[in-house]
Scaffold this motif. Sequence first.
Motif, PDB file in Angstrom:
ATOM      1  N   TYR A   1       0.805  -1.278   0.024  1.00 45.76           N
ATOM      2  CA  TYR A   1       0.092  -0.053  -0.041  1.00 45.76           C
ATOM      3  C   TYR A   1       0.583   1.253   0.143  1.00 45.76           C
ATOM      4  N   CYS A   2       1.786   1.218   0.874  1.00 44.06           N
ATOM      5  CA  CYS A   2       2.653   2.575   1.029  1.00 44.06           C
ATOM      6  C   CYS A   2       3.683   2.648  -0.147  1.00 44.06           C
ATOM      7  N   ASN A   3       4.114   1.583  -0.357  1.00 40.44           N
ATOM      8  CA  ASN A   3       5.133   1.654  -1.415  1.00 40.44           C
ATOM      9  C   ASN A   3       4.694   1.752  -3.034  1.00 40.44           C
ATOM     10  N   ASP A   4       3.893   0.885  -3.188  1.00 41.18           N
ATOM     11  CA  ASP A   4       3.194   0.627  -4.525  1.00 41.18           C
ATOM     12  C   ASP A   4       1.802   1.057  -4.683  1.00 41.18           C
ATOM     13  N   ASN A   5       1.273   1.805  -3.545  1.00 38.13           N
ATOM     14  CA  ASN A   5      -0.128   2.308  -3.813  1.00 38.13           C
ATOM     15  C   ASN A   5      -1.246   1.395  -4.031  1.00 38.13           C
ATOM     16  N   ILE A   6      -1.060   0.236  -3.579  1.00 36.74           N
ATOM     17  CA  ILE A   6      -1.810  -0.988  -4.022  1.00 36.74           C
ATOM     18  C   ILE A   6      -3.131  -1.301  -2.889  1.00 36.74           C
ATOM     19  N   LYS A   7      -3.996  -1.013  -3.090  1.00 37.57           N
ATOM     20  CA  LYS A   7      -5.111  -1.563  -2.199  1.00 37.57           C
ATOM     21  C   LYS A   7      -6.073  -2.604  -2.714  1.00 37.57           C
ATOM     22  N   TYR A   8      -5.957  -3.441  -2.227  1.00 36.82           N
ATOM     23  CA  TYR A   8      -6.930  -4.814  -2.556  1.00 36.82           C
ATOM     24  C   TYR A   8      -8.451  -4.679  -2.813  1.00 36.82           C
ATOM     25  N   PRO A   9      -8.854  -4.909  -3.683  1.00 38.46           N
ATOM     26  CA  PRO A   9     -10.331  -4.761  -3.908  1.00 38.46           C
ATOM     27  C   PRO A   9     -11.052  -5.782  -2.688  1.00 38.46           C
ATOM     28  N   ASN A  10     -12.178  -5.365  -2.288  1.00 33.34           N
ATOM     29  CA  ASN A  10     -13.052  -6.360  -1.645  1.00 33.34           C
ATOM     30  C   ASN A  10     -13.279  -7.705  -2.195  1.00 33.34           C
ATOM     31  N   ASP A  11     -13.198  -8.783  -1.320  1.00 39.47           N
ATOM     32  CA  ASP A  11     -13.463 -10.095  -1.723  1.00 39.47           C
ATOM     33  C   ASP A  11     -12.029 -10.871  -2.279  1.00 39.47           C
ATOM     34  N   THR A  12     -11.077  -9.945  -2.409  1.00 33.70           N
ATOM     35  CA  THR A  12      -9.824 -10.405  -2.796  1.00 33.70           C
ATOM     36  C   THR A  12      -9.332 -11.527  -1.817  1.00 33.70           C
ATOM     37  N   ILE A  13      -8.876 -12.843  -2.374  1.00 36.90           N
ATOM     38  CA  ILE A  13      -8.296 -13.660  -1.565  1.00 36.90           C
ATOM     39  C   ILE A  13      -6.986 -13.902  -1.630  1.00 36.90           C
ATOM     40  N   ILE A  14      -6.112 -13.601  -0.501  1.00 36.73           N
ATOM     41  CA  ILE A  14      -4.704 -13.521  -0.776  1.00 36.73           C
ATOM     42  C   ILE A  14      -3.832 -14.563   0.058  1.00 36.73           C
ATOM     43  N   GLU A  15      -3.102 -15.133  -0.447  1.00 34.10           N
ATOM     44  CA  GLU A  15      -2.121 -16.276   0.151  1.00 34.10           C
ATOM     45  C   GLU A  15      -0.784 -15.671   0.376  1.00 34.10           C
ATOM     46  N   LEU A  16      -0.304 -15.763   1.615  1.00 29.76           N
ATOM     47  CA  LEU A  16       0.928 -15.132   1.874  1.00 29.76           C
ATOM     48  C   LEU A  16       1.617 -16.004   2.698  1.00 29.76           C
ATOM     49  N   ASN A  17       3.035 -15.885   2.223  1.00 24.88           N
ATOM     50  CA  ASN A  17       4.131 -16.773   3.259  1.00 24.88           C
ATOM     51  C   ASN A  17       4.316 -16.059   4.422  1.00 24.88           C
ATOM     52  N   TYR A  18       4.250 -16.896   5.321  1.00 19.21           N
ATOM     53  CA  TYR A  18       4.573 -16.600   6.813  1.00 19.21           C
ATOM     54  C   TYR A  18       5.791 -16.287   6.972  1.00 19.21           C
ATOM     55  N   ILE A  19       6.033 -15.012   7.818  1.00 18.72           N
ATOM     56  CA  ILE A  19       7.352 -14.524   7.991  1.00 18.72           C
ATOM     57  C   ILE A  19       7.772 -14.993   9.405  1.00 18.72           C
ATOM     58  N   PRO A  20       8.295 -15.886   9.742  1.00 19.35           N
ATOM     59  CA  PRO A  20       8.523 -16.334  11.271  1.00 19.35           C
ATOM     60  C   PRO A  20       9.643 -15.341  11.853  1.00 19.35           C
ATOM     61  N   LYS A  21       9.400 -15.098  13.500  1.00 19.13           N
ATOM     62  CA  LYS A  21      10.300 -14.454  14.336  1.00 19.13           C
ATOM     63  C   LYS A  21      11.698 -15.097  14.098  1.00 19.13           C
ATOM     64  N   LEU A  22      12.641 -14.040  14.142  1.00 24.90           N
ATOM     65  CA  LEU A  22      14.048 -14.223  13.724  1.00 24.90           C
ATOM     66  C   LEU A  22      14.565 -15.038  15.189  1.00 24.90           C
ATOM     67  N   ASP A  23      15.571 -15.697  15.023  1.00 26.32           N
ATOM     68  CA  ASP A  23      16.507 -16.515  16.089  1.00 26.32           C
ATOM     69  C   ASP A  23      17.046 -15.225  16.924  1.00 26.32           C
ATOM     70  N   SER A  24      17.227 -14.105  16.279  1.00 29.04           N
ATOM     71  CA  SER A  24      17.837 -13.103  17.128  1.00 29.04           C
ATOM     72  C   SER A  24      16.869 -12.136  17.790  1.00 29.04           C
ATOM     73  N   GLU A  25      15.614 -12.528  17.612  1.00 28.18           N
ATOM     74  CA  GLU A  25      14.485 -11.657  18.210  1.00 28.18           C
ATOM     75  C   GLU A  25      14.124 -12.495  19.399  1.00 28.18           C
ATOM     76  N   LYS A  26      14.505 -12.281  20.519  1.00 23.87           N
ATOM     77  CA  LYS A  26      14.157 -13.324  21.584  1.00 23.87           C
ATOM     78  C   LYS A  26      12.810 -13.010  22.139  1.00 23.87           C
ATOM     79  N   TYR A  27      12.252 -12.029  22.131  1.00 23.61           N
ATOM     80  CA  TYR A  27      10.777 -11.653  22.841  1.00 23.61           C
ATOM     81  C   TYR A  27       9.927 -11.334  21.598  1.00 23.61           C
TER      82      TYR A  27
END
Length: 256
Positions: free
Chosen positions: A90-116
């Motif tokens: 949205y902020c960089n590419d000015n993309i706002k997804y239309p309603n009823d859009t189905i989006i599949e995303l890859n999950y971004i895990p917490k890094l090992d260096s991020e303890k909490y």
Amino acid sequence: MILLGLMLVFSISCQDRTTSRQQSDYCDFESFSQPCVFIKYKQPVNGYTVKIMWFQYGEIGNALFRLEKNGKVHYLFVEKWNDKFLYDKYCNDNIKYPNDTIIELNYIPKLDSEKYLSDNSPFFFSDIDFDGKDEFIINRFKGGSKGSNAYDVYKVGMNEITLMSESPFTELENGHCEFSSINKTVTIHKHDGAYHYIRNTYQAKQYEIMNWDKPITQYKFELINSYIINNDEYKKYNRTGEKLQLIEKGQYKPNL
């Protein structure tokens, strides 16, 4: 009431429908009538399949999380939530997804260096109350003060996931809090300009409750000290018993 309605729609929308295998991934989305974007994460997280109804307004939006594991479903309503991927779109590419859009995303895990806390993971598991058990934490990306992330923390039980609605867990923002597993403390920093600042430190205290027919140990956090700057004055408080005692005050002289 809103959450109850959304949960009912979420839970009954698959009934009495014949769907293909591919369609069945989204059957609990398709009959929802309110304008929203539907999100599914491709990878399970701690065994949970996570789907989200996202009511986008600008770069953020309210969200209804659906977590499913071993046939058990939990619903969590979150205000002002975003995934970093969607935020950047949205902020960089000015993309706002239309309603009823189905989006599949890859999950971004917490890094090992991020303890909490994680900066970029949309949600994650982490033990932030020092009881040896991970809490479920939703990252409200850029939802905090001055562009920081805010977090909603949930205690995970056998049959329920419950919001931790007391300080310090309602005040967590990345870059504005510190954790000490040794002292079992969480310190919260609050800024409102150079001459308005509060530092509150909370510590986990053990206490026992009855679990049916035997006592079990739980932790409760209490404010143990506070340091306050208000214009040209500073104050320090320490807890003594049930009270916070003023132990020092004076003129604040910033290091210039």
